[in-house]
Write a protein that holds these residues in place. Sequence first.
Motif, short mmCIF file in Angstrom:
data_model
loop_
_atom_site.label_atom_id
_atom_site.label_comp_id
_atom_site.label_asym_id
_atom_site.label_seq_id
_atom_site.Cartn_x
_atom_site.Cartn_y
_atom_site.Cartn_z
N UNK A 58 15.20 -7.45 5.76
CA UNK A 58 13.79 -7.08 5.93
C UNK A 58 12.91 -8.15 5.28
N UNK A 59 11.64 -8.17 5.67
CA UNK A 59 10.70 -9.17 5.16
C UNK A 59 10.48 -9.02 3.66
N UNK A 60 10.70 -7.85 3.15
CA UNK A 60 10.52 -7.59 1.72
C UNK A 60 10.48 -6.09 1.52
N UNK A 61 9.98 -5.66 0.38
CA UNK A 61 9.90 -4.23 0.13
C UNK A 61 8.68 -3.94 -0.72
N UNK A 62 8.33 -2.67 -0.77
CA UNK A 62 7.20 -2.24 -1.60
C UNK A 62 7.78 -1.85 -2.95
N UNK A 63 7.31 -2.46 -4.05
CA UNK A 63 7.88 -2.09 -5.35
C UNK A 63 7.48 -0.67 -5.73
N UNK A 64 8.35 0.04 -6.47
CA UNK A 64 7.96 1.39 -6.90
C UNK A 64 6.81 1.28 -7.89
N UNK A 65 5.88 2.25 -7.86
CA UNK A 65 4.77 2.22 -8.81
C UNK A 65 5.29 2.21 -10.24
N UNK A 66 4.67 1.40 -11.09
CA UNK A 66 5.16 1.23 -12.45
C UNK A 66 4.65 2.27 -13.42
N UNK A 67 3.47 2.85 -13.17
CA UNK A 67 2.92 3.79 -14.14
C UNK A 67 3.46 5.19 -13.90
N UNK A 91 -2.39 -1.60 1.87
CA UNK A 91 -3.38 -2.03 0.86
C UNK A 91 -3.08 -3.46 0.44
N UNK A 92 -1.77 -3.76 0.28
CA UNK A 92 -1.36 -5.12 -0.07
C UNK A 92 -1.72 -6.12 1.03
N UNK A 93 -1.59 -5.66 2.27
CA UNK A 93 -1.93 -6.52 3.42
C UNK A 93 -3.41 -6.89 3.40
N UNK A 145 -8.19 -2.73 -7.23
CA UNK A 145 -8.47 -1.54 -8.02
C UNK A 145 -7.83 -0.29 -7.40
N UNK A 146 -7.88 -0.20 -6.07
CA UNK A 146 -7.32 0.96 -5.38
C UNK A 146 -5.81 1.02 -5.56
N UNK A 147 -5.17 -0.14 -5.51
CA UNK A 147 -3.70 -0.19 -5.71
C UNK A 147 -3.36 0.23 -7.14
N UNK A 148 -4.13 -0.26 -8.09
CA UNK A 148 -3.89 0.09 -9.50
C UNK A 148 -4.07 1.60 -9.72
N UNK A 149 -5.09 2.17 -9.05
CA UNK A 149 -5.35 3.61 -9.22
C UNK A 149 -4.18 4.45 -8.71
N UNK A 152 0.18 1.37 -8.42
CA UNK A 152 0.87 0.20 -7.86
C UNK A 152 0.54 -1.08 -8.61
N UNK A 153 1.23 -2.14 -8.24
CA UNK A 153 1.02 -3.46 -8.87
C UNK A 153 0.30 -4.35 -7.86
N UNK A 154 -0.97 -4.65 -8.13
CA UNK A 154 -1.74 -5.42 -7.14
C UNK A 154 -1.30 -6.88 -7.06
N UNK A 155 -0.45 -7.33 -7.98
CA UNK A 155 0.03 -8.72 -7.90
C UNK A 155 1.33 -8.83 -7.09
N UNK A 156 1.89 -7.68 -6.71
CA UNK A 156 3.14 -7.72 -5.93
C UNK A 156 2.84 -8.07 -4.48
#
Length: 252
Positions: A58-67, A91-93, A145-149, A152-156
Motif C-alpha cells: 500500500x502507499x502508506x498507512x494512517x498512524x494511530x492517534x497518539x493522544x 484531512x492529511x490530504x 489544528x483539526x487533526x490535532x483535535x 492525530x499527528x499533523x506532521x504524519x
Amino acid sequence: MRQQQSRIGSNRTGVQMSPLDSRRMNEHRVDAPPPVLQSPSTAAMADMRARYIADAPALGSVPPPGSVKGVLSTGVAMLSGNSPQLLLDKLGERLAFERMSTRLYDALITKVRATADETGRTVVPLDMLLEHRDQEAEHFALLANSIERLGGDCTAQTPCADLAGVEATGLLQAVTDPRTTVVQSLHALLIAELADNSGWEILLALAASHKHDTMVREFGLAAEQERAHLQQVRAWFEHHTLGAPIAEPGKA
Ligand SMILES: [Fe+2]
C-alpha cells in the motif's frame, strides 16, 4: 494589462520541419494499427506493470492517534463503523494540498512582481494574490489544528497526503519554471483551484457524516473562500486568453 502568452518563433519540434524524413517515416506507416494493448511492446509493458501492481505494498498507512483522547474517540468511531482513519487520511490530504497551494501562490507572486512594468503595473492584482495566499496558509493551519483535535499527528504523511504531493509536483514545476508567463502559470493555478474546490466539498461531506459540527462550520467557510479563489483565477485566465471582461467582485 493583457499578457501575450503565445508567439511565433523558431520551433523545430514538428514533422513539417523535415519533409524528407517525414516522407520516409510515412513509408513505414501502418494504416490500421492494432489496439494499443495488443501490440507486442505495449502488451509486454502492461504485463510487467500488472506484476508490479500485484506485488506492490500500500502507499502508506494512517498512524494511530497518539493522544488518549484521540485513541478513545477513534476507537469508538471505529466500533460504529465510521472509518475515522479515512477522515484523518483526507484531512492529511487537504493539509498537504494547502501547503502546496501556499507555495504555488508564493511562486506566482514572485513572477508577477518580477514582470511588473516600469509604472509598477502587474498582469494580475498583487493584493488579491496575497489575500489568496494568506487564506491558503490559514486553511493549512486550520487543518493541522483539526487533526490535532482528533488526537492525530499533523506532521504524519498519510497515504492520500503522499498522493496529493505527487499529483501537485507538475503544477509547482509549471509555476516555478522561469520560462512560463504569468498567464501560463495561472493555468496551473486554475487546475489547483479546481482540485481544491472538489477536495473541500468531499472533506466537508466526510466531516458531516462523522458529525464533527465544528469542522463542518469551519470547513464550510474555507470551502466558500476556495470557491471565490476559483472564480477569480478563472476570470483572470479567461481575461488574458479570451479577452473576457473581469467582473467586479460579487457581480460574477
Ligand atoms: Fe485556493
